[in-house]
Write an enzyme that holds these catalytic residues in place. Structure first.
Site, PDB file in Angstrom:
ATOM      1  N   ASP A  46       0.864  -1.182   0.000  1.00  0.00           N
ATOM      2  CA  ASP A  46       0.000   0.000   0.000  1.00  0.00           C
ATOM      3  C   ASP A  46       0.901   1.234   0.000  1.00  0.00           C
ATOM      4  OD1 ASP A  46      -2.430   1.593   0.446  1.00  0.00           O
ATOM      5  OD2 ASP A  46      -1.714   1.871   2.480  1.00  0.00           O
ATOM      6  N   SER A  47       0.295   2.395  -0.225  1.00  0.00           N
ATOM      7  CA  SER A  47       1.062   3.633  -0.175  1.00  0.00           C
ATOM      8  C   SER A  47       1.585   3.912   1.236  1.00  0.00           C
ATOM      9  CB  SER A  47       0.173   4.801  -0.600  1.00  0.00           C
ATOM     10  OG  SER A  47      -0.970   4.836   0.234  1.00  0.00           O
TER      11      SER A  47
ATOM     12  N   TYR B 252      -0.505   8.269  -2.408  1.00  0.00           N
ATOM     13  CA  TYR B 252      -0.558   7.911  -3.828  1.00  0.00           C
ATOM     14  C   TYR B 252      -1.740   8.618  -4.516  1.00  0.00           C
ATOM     15  CZ  TYR B 252       2.734   3.872  -3.728  1.00  0.00           C
ATOM     16  OH  TYR B 252       3.833   3.048  -3.650  1.00  0.00           O
ATOM     17  N   GLY B 253      -2.728   8.945  -3.726  1.00  0.00           N
ATOM     18  CA  GLY B 253      -3.977   9.491  -4.277  1.00  0.00           C
ATOM     19  C   GLY B 253      -3.786  10.738  -5.122  1.00  0.00           C
TER      20      GLY B 253
ATOM     21  N   CYS C 160      -4.187  -1.254  -2.201  1.00  0.00           N
ATOM     22  CA  CYS C 160      -4.360   0.195  -2.299  1.00  0.00           C
ATOM     23  C   CYS C 160      -5.177   0.422  -3.559  1.00  0.00           C
ATOM     24  CB  CYS C 160      -2.987   0.847  -2.424  1.00  0.00           C
ATOM     25  SG  CYS C 160      -3.018   2.599  -2.805  1.00  0.00           S
ATOM     26  N   ASN C 161      -6.282   1.129  -3.412  1.00  0.00           N
ATOM     27  CA  ASN C 161      -7.135   1.371  -4.576  1.00  0.00           C
ATOM     28  C   ASN C 161      -6.436   2.225  -5.616  1.00  0.00           C
ATOM     29  OD1 ASN C 161     -10.282   0.560  -4.164  1.00  0.00           O
ATOM     30  ND2 ASN C 161      -9.232   0.853  -2.224  1.00  0.00           N
TER      31      ASN C 161
ATOM     32  N   GLU D 158      -5.558   9.405   8.920  1.00  0.00           N
ATOM     33  CA  GLU D 158      -4.169   9.215   9.356  1.00  0.00           C
ATOM     34  C   GLU D 158      -3.788  10.141  10.496  1.00  0.00           C
ATOM     35  OE1 GLU D 158      -0.927   8.843   6.642  1.00  0.00           O
ATOM     36  OE2 GLU D 158      -1.977   7.278   5.540  1.00  0.00           O
TER      37      GLU D 158
ATOM     38  N   CYS E  58     -11.184   3.035  -0.733  1.00  0.00           N
ATOM     39  CA  CYS E  58      -9.853   3.415  -0.239  1.00  0.00           C
ATOM     40  C   CYS E  58      -9.601   2.590   1.007  1.00  0.00           C
ATOM     41  CB  CYS E  58      -9.826   4.916   0.089  1.00  0.00           C
ATOM     42  SG  CYS E  58      -8.301   5.451   0.898  1.00  0.00           S
ATOM     43  N   THR E  59      -8.397   2.074   1.124  1.00  0.00           N
ATOM     44  CA  THR E  59      -8.135   1.141   2.223  1.00  0.00           C
ATOM     45  C   THR E  59      -8.108   1.821   3.599  1.00  0.00           C
ATOM     46  OG1 THR E  59      -5.773   1.315   1.698  1.00  0.00           O
ATOM     47  CG2 THR E  59      -6.951  -0.576   0.819  1.00  0.00           C
ATOM     48  N   HIS E  60      -8.183   3.149   3.629  1.00  0.00           N
ATOM     49  CA  HIS E  60      -8.275   3.844   4.918  1.00  0.00           C
ATOM     50  C   HIS E  60      -9.715   3.838   5.468  1.00  0.00           C
ATOM     51  CE1 HIS E  60      -4.405   5.460   3.778  1.00  0.00           C
ATOM     52  NE2 HIS E  60      -4.321   6.189   4.874  1.00  0.00           N
TER      53      HIS E  60
HETATM   54  N1  DGL Z   1      -4.538   3.643   0.591  1.00  0.00           N
HETATM   55  C1  DGL Z   1      -4.802   4.474  -0.550  1.00  0.00           C
HETATM   56  C2  DGL Z   1      -5.958   3.933  -1.378  1.00  0.00           C
HETATM   57  O1  DGL Z   1      -6.525   2.911  -1.072  1.00  0.00           O
HETATM   58  C3  DGL Z   1      -5.150   5.879  -0.146  1.00  0.00           C
HETATM   59  C4  DGL Z   1      -4.076   6.682   0.480  1.00  0.00           C
HETATM   60  C5  DGL Z   1      -3.196   7.426  -0.516  1.00  0.00           C
HETATM   61  O2  DGL Z   1      -3.650   8.374  -1.166  1.00  0.00           O
HETATM   62  O3  DGL Z   1      -2.046   7.040  -0.573  1.00  0.00           O
HETATM   63  O4  DGL Z   1      -6.325   4.507  -2.364  1.00  0.00           O
END
Ligand code: DGL
Length: 271
Positions: free
Chosen positions: A14-15, A46-47, A77-78, A158, A190-192
């Site tokens: 993941d990011s 990453y978004g 990570c999406n 976060e 999103c995994t968050h």
């Molecule tokens: N975990 C990322 C996702 O699922 C989101 C966080 C990011 O932007 O890095 O898209």
């Protein structure tokens, strides 16, 4: 001696640490699997990154996970699934199976909600890539997908703002957007977001199904391992958690996403 393939680990990346929600769900349904987790904390979020940048990071991370002999690499990570899945699959080739977090969710909604209107929230990268819509349309189940980029949510979580009045205001501001009205279900893309699932459910008062992709993905990984005779029958070795940039606060935040603190090892992607 050739190591039994089933005892090789599952690589998850993941990011940052949001993907730990997926790792946690996988450990719950697959307690015999060893996990190698990589959080690219040097490059998060990453978004907001370009597709080319995310692809370059993903390839580097896969080099590490292949060296660690992972039998499966799950892009947890999406944003990275949207930007880099096809490229990573090609790059990894026959060295490991590659899975993403988008396909299981698309397959779940196509079976559960044919003909319905579904909402999707995620990062700018995930939403602007249009990957969910393309995959949903390909399955031809007459599902209308309404999506909205919600970039504040990942940072908010976060920073520890969830289950409080600040997160409630931000969630309300996003979910009341005209784009997300008249939906039967909402994909947490999103995994968050599993951390704010309860608050989102509260907002909808039971009128909209809120879909936690981490549970759907974990069940999908289990089915995949069984189907390909890759499931381990006992836990061999220790889980490992790597980050590309280490700070004490990342280690503390693992408690938010993983419900327990883990020891993070620093592994820079570029020396
Ligand atoms: N975990 C990322 C996702 O699922 C989101 C966080 C990011 O932007 O890095 O898209």
């Amino acid at each position: 001696m050739v190591q039994d393939l089933t005892y090789r680990p599952i690589g998850i990346f993941d990011s940052g640490i949001g993907g730990l929600t997926v790792a946690k769900a996988i450990m719950h349904v697959l307690p015999h699997e060893r996990i190698i987790y990589f959080g690219d904390t040097a490059h998060l979020p990453y978004g907001d990154k370009s597709t080319a940048a995310i692809q370059a990071y993903a390839v580097k991370i896969c080099d590490l996970l292949i060296r660690q002999q992972c039998k499966v690499i799950l892009i947890a990570c999406n944003s990275a699934s949207a930007a880099a899945y096809e490229l990573v699959k090609e790059y990894v080739g026959s060295k490991a199976k590659v899975l993403n977090v988008i396909d299981p969710t698309v397959s779940y909604i196509s079976q559960t909600y044919p003909g319905k209107t579904i909402g999707l929230i995620g990062t700018k990268q995930t939403i602007n890539s249009n990957v969910y819509k393309k995959k949903v349309d390909e399955l031809d189940k007459e599902i209308t997908l309404k999506s909205l980029a919600t970039p504040l949510l990942a940072d908010m979580i976060e920073e520890g703002f969830y289950n409080d009045s600040i997160s409630e205001s931000v969630i309300h501001a996003y979910l009341s957007n005209p784009e997300l009205q008249h939906i039967q279900a909402l994909i947490l893309g999103c995994t968050h977001y599993p951390l704010i699932k309860k608050q989102i459910e509260k907002y909808y008062k039971g009128n909209v199904d809120v879909l936690d992709a981490s549970q759907i993905v974990a069940q999908n990984v289990k089915a995949f391992l069984e189907e390909h005779h890759l499931a381990s029958d006992k836990l061999v070795g220790d889980h490992k958690f790597y980050v590309s940039d280490f700070t004490r606060s990342f280690e503390e935040s693992t408690r938010i996403f993983f419900k327990r603190q883990v020891h993070l090892e620093h592994y820079p992607l570029w020396e």
